[in-house]
Enzyme design. Sequence first.
Site, PDB file in Angstrom:
ATOM      1  N   GLU A  14     -10.007   2.085  -5.288  1.00 21.83           N
ATOM      2  CA  GLU A  14      -9.744   3.513  -5.040  1.00 21.83           C
ATOM      3  C   GLU A  14      -8.580   4.055  -5.872  1.00 21.83           C
ATOM      4  O   GLU A  14      -7.718   4.759  -5.353  1.00 21.83           O
ATOM      5  CB  GLU A  14      -9.448   3.720  -3.537  1.00 21.83           C
ATOM      6  CG  GLU A  14     -10.611   3.320  -2.660  1.00 21.83           C
ATOM      7  CD  GLU A  14     -10.325   3.481  -1.169  1.00 21.83           C
ATOM      8  OE1 GLU A  14     -11.143   4.107  -0.500  1.00 21.83           O
ATOM      9  OE2 GLU A  14      -9.302   2.965  -0.691  1.00 21.83           O
ATOM     10  N   GLU A  62      -4.548   0.982   9.717  1.00 20.45           N
ATOM     11  CA  GLU A  62      -4.124   2.369   9.916  1.00 20.45           C
ATOM     12  C   GLU A  62      -4.037   2.676  11.414  1.00 20.45           C
ATOM     13  O   GLU A  62      -3.072   3.280  11.880  1.00 20.45           O
ATOM     14  CB  GLU A  62      -5.130   3.346   9.283  1.00 20.45           C
ATOM     15  CG  GLU A  62      -5.127   3.372   7.775  1.00 20.45           C
ATOM     16  CD  GLU A  62      -6.232   2.497   7.200  1.00 20.45           C
ATOM     17  OE1 GLU A  62      -6.352   1.333   7.645  1.00 20.45           O
ATOM     18  OE2 GLU A  62      -6.965   2.964   6.312  1.00 20.45           O
ATOM     19  N   TRP A 101      -8.083  -3.672   8.422  1.00 16.42           N
ATOM     20  CA  TRP A 101      -7.149  -2.626   7.972  1.00 16.42           C
ATOM     21  C   TRP A 101      -6.449  -2.086   9.207  1.00 16.42           C
ATOM     22  O   TRP A 101      -7.066  -2.017  10.285  1.00 16.42           O
ATOM     23  CB  TRP A 101      -7.927  -1.523   7.235  1.00 16.42           C
ATOM     24  CG  TRP A 101      -8.678  -2.050   6.060  1.00 16.42           C
ATOM     25  CD1 TRP A 101     -10.000  -2.363   6.017  1.00 16.42           C
ATOM     26  CD2 TRP A 101      -8.148  -2.366   4.771  1.00 16.42           C
ATOM     27  NE1 TRP A 101     -10.333  -2.852   4.771  1.00 16.42           N
ATOM     28  CE2 TRP A 101      -9.204  -2.863   3.993  1.00 16.42           C
ATOM     29  CE3 TRP A 101      -6.878  -2.274   4.206  1.00 16.42           C
ATOM     30  CZ2 TRP A 101      -9.042  -3.277   2.674  1.00 16.42           C
ATOM     31  CZ3 TRP A 101      -6.712  -2.680   2.883  1.00 16.42           C
ATOM     32  CH2 TRP A 101      -7.776  -3.172   2.139  1.00 16.42           C
ATOM     33  N   TYR A 138     -15.999  -4.933   8.146  1.00 13.28           N
ATOM     34  CA  TYR A 138     -14.766  -4.155   8.284  1.00 13.28           C
ATOM     35  C   TYR A 138     -14.375  -4.066   9.761  1.00 13.28           C
ATOM     36  O   TYR A 138     -14.918  -3.291  10.540  1.00 13.28           O
ATOM     37  CB  TYR A 138     -14.943  -2.773   7.634  1.00 13.28           C
ATOM     38  CG  TYR A 138     -14.410  -2.783   6.204  1.00 13.28           C
ATOM     39  CD1 TYR A 138     -14.684  -3.873   5.373  1.00 13.28           C
ATOM     40  CD2 TYR A 138     -13.622  -1.759   5.705  1.00 13.28           C
ATOM     41  CE1 TYR A 138     -14.171  -3.926   4.083  1.00 13.28           C
ATOM     42  CE2 TYR A 138     -13.111  -1.805   4.405  1.00 13.28           C
ATOM     43  CZ  TYR A 138     -13.389  -2.888   3.610  1.00 13.28           C
ATOM     44  OH  TYR A 138     -12.877  -2.954   2.343  1.00 13.28           O
ATOM     45  N   ASP A 184       0.873  -1.183   0.000  1.00 14.08           N
ATOM     46  CA  ASP A 184       0.000   0.000   0.000  1.00 14.08           C
ATOM     47  C   ASP A 184       0.901   1.221   0.000  1.00 14.08           C
ATOM     48  O   ASP A 184       2.129   1.087  -0.121  1.00 14.08           O
ATOM     49  CB  ASP A 184      -0.960  -0.021   1.205  1.00 14.08           C
ATOM     50  CG  ASP A 184      -2.310   0.615   0.846  1.00 14.08           C
ATOM     51  OD1 ASP A 184      -2.305   1.809   0.476  1.00 14.08           O
ATOM     52  OD2 ASP A 184      -3.336  -0.070   0.905  1.00 14.08           O
ATOM     53  N   TRP A 205     -16.625  -4.821  -1.431  1.00 10.74           N
ATOM     54  CA  TRP A 205     -16.399  -4.106  -0.159  1.00 10.74           C
ATOM     55  C   TRP A 205     -17.275  -2.873  -0.018  1.00 10.74           C
ATOM     56  O   TRP A 205     -17.686  -2.521   1.074  1.00 10.74           O
ATOM     57  CB  TRP A 205     -14.914  -3.747   0.002  1.00 10.74           C
ATOM     58  CG  TRP A 205     -14.405  -2.614  -0.857  1.00 10.74           C
ATOM     59  CD1 TRP A 205     -14.048  -2.674  -2.165  1.00 10.74           C
ATOM     60  CD2 TRP A 205     -14.185  -1.257  -0.447  1.00 10.74           C
ATOM     61  NE1 TRP A 205     -13.610  -1.463  -2.603  1.00 10.74           N
ATOM     62  CE2 TRP A 205     -13.679  -0.569  -1.559  1.00 10.74           C
ATOM     63  CE3 TRP A 205     -14.352  -0.557   0.748  1.00 10.74           C
ATOM     64  CZ2 TRP A 205     -13.347   0.791  -1.531  1.00 10.74           C
ATOM     65  CZ3 TRP A 205     -14.016   0.793   0.791  1.00 10.74           C
ATOM     66  CH2 TRP A 205     -13.523   1.450  -0.338  1.00 10.74           C
ATOM     67  N   HIS A 265      -3.128   2.933  -4.686  1.00  8.98           N
ATOM     68  CA  HIS A 265      -2.510   2.522  -3.405  1.00  8.98           C
ATOM     69  C   HIS A 265      -1.051   2.076  -3.575  1.00  8.98           C
ATOM     70  O   HIS A 265      -0.597   1.182  -2.881  1.00  8.98           O
ATOM     71  CB  HIS A 265      -3.314   1.386  -2.767  1.00  8.98           C
ATOM     72  CG  HIS A 265      -4.606   1.853  -2.156  1.00  8.98           C
ATOM     73  ND1 HIS A 265      -4.718   2.233  -0.844  1.00  8.98           N
ATOM     74  CD2 HIS A 265      -5.850   1.990  -2.690  1.00  8.98           C
ATOM     75  CE1 HIS A 265      -5.977   2.585  -0.586  1.00  8.98           C
ATOM     76  NE2 HIS A 265      -6.680   2.458  -1.687  1.00  8.98           N
TER      77      HIS A 265
HETATM   78  C1  ACM Z   1     -10.838  -0.934   0.532  1.00  8.89           C
HETATM   79  O1  ACM Z   1     -11.323  -0.887   1.668  1.00  8.89           O
HETATM   80  N1  ACM Z   1     -10.314   0.164  -0.018  1.00  8.89           N
HETATM   81  C2  ACM Z   1     -10.856  -2.162  -0.240  1.00  8.89           C
END
Ligand code: ACM
Length: 616
Positions: A333, A472, A470, A424, A192, A399, A266
């Site tokens: 994205e 972050e 994820w 998520y 990423d 997603w 990304h």
């Molecule tokens: C994503 O959550 N951008 C796949």
Amino acid sequence: MQIIIRTLFLLCCFSFSAQAQQINIIPQPKEIALKSGRFVINEKTVILFNDEQLKFLAAYTSDMIKSATNSQPAVVSKSGTAVKSRAINLIIDPNAATKKEGYLLDVSSNSVVVKALTPQGLFYGVQSLLQMIPIEGELSIPAVSIKDEPRFPWRGLMLDVSRHFFTMDQVKRMIDEMVIYKFNILHLHLTDDQGWRMQINKLPELTSVAAWRVPRTGLWWDRDCPQEGEAATYGGFYTQQELKELIAYASARFVDVLPEIDVPGHSLAAIAAYPFLSSTKLNYKVNPGCKFYGIDDNSLCAGKESTFEFLDKVFTEVAEVFPFEYIHIGGDECYKGFWEKCEDCQQRMKENGLKNTNELQSYFIKRLEKMLEQKGKKLMGWDEILEGGLAPKASVMSWRGMGGGIAAAKQNHHVVMSPTDYAYLDLYQGDPSIEPPTYSMLRFKTIFDFEPLPDGVDETYILGGQGNLWTESVPTFRHAEYMLWPRSFALSEVLWSEKSNKNWNQFVGRTEAHLKRLAKYDINYASSFYDAIVTPIKGSQDNLLIQVDTELEGLDIYYSFENVYPDHHTPKYKKGEKLSVPKDADTFRVITYREGKPLGRIITISIQELIKRLDK
Ligand code: ACM
């Protein structure tokens, strides 16, 4: 007659409550019949297995029993399908009436028998068995007959190892934890803007440069961008040898590892190592979590051949290291603004009759599909790969809701459902005032209500579902566990158990039994589902009203607008009540109780904050 009815009632409730007390398996098995008696595990208990393929499983079972009981059963190989007494019999049986991942588990006072067609089925039978071993008191298992098999073949969890780096040992620990709950896919988000994590021999800067960023703590997106001359010391990568070891570790536990190389968007980390990859060719550093740092200029150029030459090198090595049939190419994205201004991209569009940049993205993905096909792999991507036309055989991970998945399934493409609304795991699971900062809300109960198979969709195209963590805002593995558990219990139940067996209250009971098990093994988890849910609503004069609810049924709620801690002496909330805010009150506090005892955490929210939430 009344006596008979009463007796029947007592019998039924006795057996139900006995079952509820004794059998706490997650995910809920398809069929459970409780019998009388118990199998006692003692120093005479041995583990027998009837097939060389089960050698690892037998040793695994013995080790897991040792970690639960401190005594290690001997492991003995035998032939045939006959059952021996005083033993845990692991039997591959071609006549076992189950599917590939199914199993039969029969516990009596005399023996334990796990039968399946495959080692994988047996592995899941063993997981159910291990879950029945008590963590305290007498070492015995209730006599029971279980017939079980999964609802969906794809039961995934994704770990983002780019935003924060997790060591091999931590990823193995995640595998150890997920297999208890019968997950079978580990998706690694390997690349990423914030780091590239896989060694690619032909492209050494991907690990010498793209794997490292300047160190930062604190709020993601609020951090300082890299400063001139600052050393990039945070990060890491996995060597190909380490990845092969991880894959072998996962495979022994019937987990397939799905690698994701996220392109064309990304991709800032790769661009930082090889600036020729972007349309602008500008120099960047790997992003440490700061806003507006190359955030838009993070797409690979779709016009230059050198981009595809780079990707061919990457995917050749990815395909050599990862045996799983799928490679995930991301596709989400992708900012295409620089493609609009890029001569190479414009030329590519002209030559191929592409009307817009969505079609250019589709061209890019279709080329990747061909590239992967030559390497014997199938392509999977996030649902943006539908834009501009889906590549002929691509599979879609949906997603942005279920819509992309539904559209892909209707075009006869395979789909994994992992919508933000239900899957998520990076999102809040309790009130933002008492949780570490992250994005929007995904409560435990909401995940339990996830239905991966939408009405009107051919189920053969829905492989299953996946929870995505994820990272972050997940800087440590301990916090990864906090985000994973118990919410992934709910996912495992959704993906494995029969829809008709769903029962929230009963599931909560099993969850609570499992949280004690997690605590015993020092696996971190969240208790946020015990807290109150505070919802501000607008009154008829646009004034603030407050409603309170809970995820669990049967809890009491106490609150206060005074500046005191709420407890069973402060006002009790009545279900559905809309509380108006007393004049000049500045803070609302609330707590949940169960059976007269405090249960959840105290939530303290300023009235100003509630008004702010009202306007969101
Ligand atoms: C994503 O959550 N951008 C796949």
